[in-house]
Scaffold this active site. Structure first.
Site, PDB file in Angstrom:
ATOM      1  N   GLY A 118     -17.006   0.041  -1.840  1.00 38.04           N
ATOM      2  CA  GLY A 118     -17.759   1.291  -1.723  1.00 38.04           C
ATOM      3  C   GLY A 118     -19.050   1.310  -2.513  1.00 38.04           C
TER       4      GLY A 118
ATOM      5  CB  SER B 263     -13.776  -5.278  -0.640  1.00 34.68           C
ATOM      6  OG  SER B 263     -12.576  -4.666  -1.033  1.00 34.68           O
TER       7      SER B 263
ATOM      8  CE1 TYR C 242      -3.046  -3.004   0.269  1.00 38.47           C
ATOM      9  CE2 TYR C 242      -3.374  -2.558   2.591  1.00 38.47           C
ATOM     10  CZ  TYR C 242      -3.642  -3.318   1.475  1.00 38.47           C
ATOM     11  OH  TYR C 242      -4.505  -4.382   1.564  1.00 38.47           O
TER      12      TYR C 242
END
Length: 343
Positions: free
Chosen positions: A210, A205, A60
């Site tokens: 989202g 997730s 990340y």
């Protein structure tokens, strides 16, 4: 007051908050990195609110998310459980998945330095290196446990057979996998395997990247460097179909008096006491809303209604595009192990 609560993750003694915080979007993938001061404030707010399980990875950023978490958790280390990952390398501008012992050790020691920590609570193999027997990778991870550099071992996106083989070398505490109303393929084989072996399940997730916050409207607000723009489920040929399902989920949420994202997240929480979702966010208001999902109670009839809307193949599009085929759960190869034994 902590309304989040605690849970046992796996069978080796790790205890975490019932909901964690995925930190990837703070530093990469979902648009440009967010301001460091704002993200540190978010992490501190999460801890004060009872979220004490944080998820990162060396990829990340790369690397910048671990540095951020190291700063944010300074002086608060005893309050939290921290997970990070190794195994994906972007060296020389190309993606490579690695699980060879030398790489495992070097990655762990580099993460410890960036995090300013002596020990990582939960260390995952981020993706499975199909060129290396999982027994070899696990052998090095076992040494790192014995040396006190990591406490617990996890796997991410591993097949059921790979999980079994890894667990035979050293107990696996947690398997991280994508699980949500729009990703349910893990229910057939991987989740039952984890439960048979007493392995905790960490759902990443859980809000469909989202999607369950605002449906198709989400795409309108994505920046050009948001990698979701390239995922099949967000493409025009699939998005309209998928949005119809979102609208029905949203209607149900309205009847329940909660938001669509809270309903979707509550569904994941209701999968069992061994499941810890780690929704990611960069906004305090969204974090508060995610915590609110813990208070949304679903009856068996409501669970069935949700699952009739979002059944296993209801959504169009693969999880990842063809260029990311190596990022879905994979099976370790089984070459001759004798060539890997210590001399």
């Amino acid at each position: 007051m902590d309304g989040v609560g605690r849970m046992k993750l796996g069978s080796q003694g790790l205890e975490v908050s019932r909901q964690g915080l995925g930190c990837m979007g703070m530093s990469s993938a979902y648009g440009p990195p967010k301001p460091e001061c704002e993200m540190i404030a978010l992490i501190h707010h999460a801890i004060d609110s009872g979220i004490t399980f944080f998820d990162s990875s060396d990829i990340y950023g790369p690397f910048t998310n671990e540095i951020l978490l190291g700063k944010a958790l300074e002086g608060k280390r005893e309050k939290v459980k921290f997970a990070t990952k190794f195994g994906i390398s972007f060296a020389d501008g190309k993606v490579d998945v690695r699980g060879d012992p030398g790489y495992v050790r070097a990655a762990c020691e580099s993460s410890l330095k960036r995090l300013q920590m002596d020990c990582i609570d939960l260390y995952y193999q981020h993706r499975i290196d199909t060129r290396i027997p999982i027994e070899v990778t696990m052998g090095e991870l076992k040494k790192l446990v014995q040396e006190g550099k990591i406490k617990y071992i996890g796997l991410s996106e591993a097949s059921a057979s790979t999980i079994r083989r890894a667990h035979a070398v050293h107990p696996i505490t947690a398997v991280q996998l994508e699980w949500s109303l729009w990703t349910r393929d893990v229910e057939e084989d991987i989740v039952p395997t984890c439960r048979e072996l007493g392995i905790g399940i960490v759902a990443y997730s859980p809000l469909g990247r989202g999607f369950f916050s605002s449906g198709a409207k989400l795409v309108e607000n994505m920046s050009d460097d948001d990698f979701r723009k390239f995922l099949p489920r967000f493409q025009p040929e699939n998005l309209e179909h998928n949005n119809h399902i979102f609208e029905r989920v949203n209607e149900m949420a309205t009847r329940k008096g909660c938001t669509s994202s809270q309903l979707a997240l509550a569904w994941v929480h209701h999968q069992g006491s061994d499941v810890c979702p780690i929704p990611g966010t960069t906004k305090i208001e969204n974090l508060n809303q995610n915590i609110g999902a813990l208070s949304v109670k679903l009856t068996s009839e409501e669970m069935a209604e949700l699952e009739s809307l979002a059944f296993a193949d209801a959504f169009k599009g693969e999880r990842y595009g063809a260029s990311f085929s190596s990022w879905t759960w994979r099976k370790s190869e089984t070459p001759d192990l004798s060539s890997w034994k210590d001399e």
